[in-house]
Each structure stands twice: as C-alpha cells, then as structure tokens.
Design a protein around this motif. Structure first.
Motif, PDB file in Angstrom:
ATOM      1  N   ALA A 153      10.280  -2.980  -1.083  1.00  0.00           N
ATOM      2  CA  ALA A 153      10.605  -3.137  -2.355  1.00  0.00           C
ATOM      3  C   ALA A 153      10.837  -4.679  -2.869  1.00  0.00           C
ATOM      4  N   GLU A 154      11.559  -5.165  -1.940  1.00  0.00           N
ATOM      5  CA  GLU A 154      12.173  -6.781  -2.193  1.00  0.00           C
ATOM      6  C   GLU A 154      11.233  -7.624  -2.147  1.00  0.00           C
ATOM      7  N   VAL A 155      10.209  -7.532  -1.119  1.00  0.00           N
ATOM      8  CA  VAL A 155       9.232  -8.502  -0.689  1.00  0.00           C
ATOM      9  C   VAL A 155       7.840  -8.251  -1.832  1.00  0.00           C
ATOM     10  N   VAL A 156       7.508  -6.894  -1.966  1.00  0.00           N
ATOM     11  CA  VAL A 156       6.497  -6.618  -2.994  1.00  0.00           C
ATOM     12  C   VAL A 156       6.902  -7.018  -4.550  1.00  0.00           C
ATOM     13  N   GLY A 157       8.094  -7.005  -4.756  1.00  0.00           N
ATOM     14  CA  GLY A 157       8.932  -7.279  -6.021  1.00  0.00           C
ATOM     15  C   GLY A 157       8.502  -8.866  -6.058  1.00  0.00           C
ATOM     16  N   VAL A 158       8.792  -9.671  -5.008  1.00  0.00           N
ATOM     17  CA  VAL A 158       8.621 -11.111  -5.135  1.00  0.00           C
ATOM     18  C   VAL A 158       7.187 -11.512  -5.591  1.00  0.00           C
ATOM     19  N   SER A 159       6.162 -10.787  -4.810  1.00  0.00           N
ATOM     20  CA  SER A 159       4.740 -10.919  -4.777  1.00  0.00           C
ATOM     21  C   SER A 159       4.305 -10.533  -6.394  1.00  0.00           C
ATOM     22  N   ASP A 160       4.956  -9.558  -6.907  1.00  0.00           N
ATOM     23  CA  ASP A 160       4.629  -9.179  -8.231  1.00  0.00           C
ATOM     24  C   ASP A 160       4.990 -10.075  -9.361  1.00  0.00           C
ATOM     25  N   ALA A 161       6.183 -10.784  -8.964  1.00  0.00           N
ATOM     26  CA  ALA A 161       6.741 -11.605  -9.925  1.00  0.00           C
ATOM     27  C   ALA A 161       5.782 -13.127  -9.876  1.00  0.00           C
ATOM     28  N   VAL A 162       5.592 -13.349  -8.805  1.00  0.00           N
ATOM     29  CA  VAL A 162       4.680 -14.714  -8.779  1.00  0.00           C
ATOM     30  C   VAL A 162       3.081 -14.415  -9.301  1.00  0.00           C
ATOM     31  N   LEU A 163       2.835 -13.065  -9.179  1.00  0.00           N
ATOM     32  CA  LEU A 163       1.444 -12.482  -9.652  1.00  0.00           C
ATOM     33  C   LEU A 163       1.429 -12.686 -11.134  1.00  0.00           C
ATOM     34  N   GLU A 164       2.561 -11.887 -11.818  1.00  0.00           N
ATOM     35  CA  GLU A 164       2.642 -11.986 -13.161  1.00  0.00           C
ATOM     36  C   GLU A 164       2.615 -13.100 -13.722  1.00  0.00           C
ATOM     37  N   GLU A 165       3.337 -14.299 -13.027  1.00  0.00           N
ATOM     38  CA  GLU A 165       3.405 -15.700 -13.628  1.00  0.00           C
ATOM     39  C   GLU A 165       1.939 -16.353 -13.886  1.00  0.00           C
ATOM     40  N   TYR A 180       0.692  -1.175  -0.113  1.00  0.00           N
ATOM     41  CA  TYR A 180       0.073   0.088   0.057  1.00  0.00           C
ATOM     42  C   TYR A 180       0.720   1.419   0.002  1.00  0.00           C
ATOM     43  N   THR A 181       2.175   1.162  -0.353  1.00  0.00           N
ATOM     44  CA  THR A 181       3.082   2.336  -0.020  1.00  0.00           C
ATOM     45  C   THR A 181       3.511   2.559  -1.475  1.00  0.00           C
ATOM     46  N   PRO A 182       3.378   3.816  -2.100  1.00  0.00           N
ATOM     47  CA  PRO A 182       3.788   4.086  -3.502  1.00  0.00           C
ATOM     48  C   PRO A 182       5.479   3.700  -3.773  1.00  0.00           C
ATOM     49  N   VAL A 183       5.408   3.259  -4.834  1.00  0.00           N
ATOM     50  CA  VAL A 183       6.766   2.586  -5.364  1.00  0.00           C
ATOM     51  C   VAL A 183       7.882   3.420  -4.759  1.00  0.00           C
ATOM     52  N   GLU A 184       7.976   4.640  -5.174  1.00  0.00           N
ATOM     53  CA  GLU A 184       9.231   5.518  -4.857  1.00  0.00           C
ATOM     54  C   GLU A 184       9.269   5.606  -3.362  1.00  0.00           C
TER      55      GLU A 184
END
Length: 212
Positions: A70-82, A59-63
């Motif tokens: 950023a690391e843990v949300v990035g992991v979540s983004d990756a599996v969601l994109e898959e 819920y925090t803006p990327v910047e």
C-alpha cells in the motif's frame, strides 16, 4: 496553466539543469497569473526503486495489499496524479553515463503503469497521458546533439520513446551542452538555453494577453 517541474540532478545548487528548469517554471508562472506550479524534487525526496512489493502491489486489490504494498503503490499513485493534473511538464536531468539520472528513471517507472498511463488494446498499446506539453532540460559535459557523440546520447531518445509510449509526444528539448569544456562554453550554453526559455515565455505572455 498547470505546471509540473521535476528536477533530478544530484549536483544541488551547482546543477545547470535544475537552475535553468526552475527559472523556466518561475518565468512561466510570472507570465500567466492563473498558472499553478507543483515541484517534484527527486533528490530531496527520491522515489523508491521498483521492488517486489510494488510489482505485486499494483496488481493486488486495494483491500488485499500488505502495508508495504500500500505504501509503495501509494507513492506511485501520487506522482502519477501529479502528472495527469499538469498540462505543462518540465523534466530536468543531468547527462549521467550517457543517460538520464537514476532518480528520474525511478519517476518514469512509477508513472508508466498499465491501466493507468497506458493500456493494451487490439491494436497494441495506447498512451493515456495526452494533451501535455513537455520540456526536457538536459545538461551535459560534452556535446551530444551533433557530431560523432550523437550516438552516445541515450537520454533524449529514451525519454522521447517512453513519454511517447504513454501519450506525451509534444516534446521540446532545451540542452545545456559542453559544461565541462571551460567557462566560455558554459556561459554560451547557459545563454543559449535561457534564450530558448525566454522565447517560450514570451509566446506564453502573448497568448495570455490575447486571451484576456
């Protein structure tokens, strides 16, 4: 066809669910030369469990995210994109204490995200992950699809509920039951599961041939 195979059993090469699900994915690829396969091994590469950095980071803006967020949300983004990129999903899990593996539960937590895989509207929640075919490959020591133990199966009802919540309602279950009940039962369970797999693969081959 784009296939996502998610395996989660901690039993390694001894895992019946991983074996059948992997054979299933490989057969689908062989049946459709245009198919692609992405494998997400949750034992070799476990996802982090939900923690404060994830819960606040999504819920925090990327910047404005901290490095850890950023690391843990990035992991979540990756599996969601898959997941979003696939049109066929094969989920493999052992039956552990009447439910799915904790590693697969972490995967569910990462792909079930408000604004990403579902939204809340005037009529309640709406799943956004639609148009997918899901196969659940579940191995269990006992028999839980029928009889007195049905009420102890929290794995399939849970997966149907949470996957349906985010839009995936076309779900088939391939059970490998009774694997703790002796060699004969194991052999019969594997044969039954393989027959279901082969039926799907045959239908896929016929569909591909017709399209060609």
């Amino acid at each position: 066809m784009s296939i996502l195979l998610v395996t989660s059993s901690p039993r390694g090469s001894a895992s019946h669910s991983t074996r059948i699900a992997t054979e299933f994915a490989d057969k689908l690829v062989a049946a459709d030369p245009s198919a692609t396969l992405v494998v997400r091994d949750l034992v070799a590469n476990p996802l982090p469990h939900i923690d404060p950095d994830y819960s606040t980071g999504i819920y925090t803006p990327v910047e404005s995210r901290t490095p850890r967020q950023a690391e843990v949300v990035g992991v979540s983004d990756a599996v969601l994109e898959e997941l979003l990129a696939a049109d066929t999903i094969i989920l493999a899990t052992g039956f552990i204490n009447f439910n799915i593996s904790s590693t697969l539960k972490s995967w569910v937590d990462h792909v079930t995200r408000s604004g990403k895989s579902f939204v809340y509207g005037e009529n309640g929640p709406k799943g956004l992950v639609t148009g997918k075919k899901v196969y659940i490959v579940l191995a269990s020591g006992g028999i839980y699809s029928e009889g007195a133990a049905v009420q102890m199966d929290h794995a399939i009802p849970y997966l149907r509920s949470v996957l349906g919540f985010i839009g995936m309602t076309d779900i088939d279950v391939i059970r490998i039951e009774g694997v703790a009940m002796g060699p004969d039962t194991v052999e019969a369970a594997l044969a039954k599961a393989t027959a279901k797999v082969d039926a799907v693969v045959t239908a896929t081959s016929e569909r591909v041939a017709t399209a060609a």
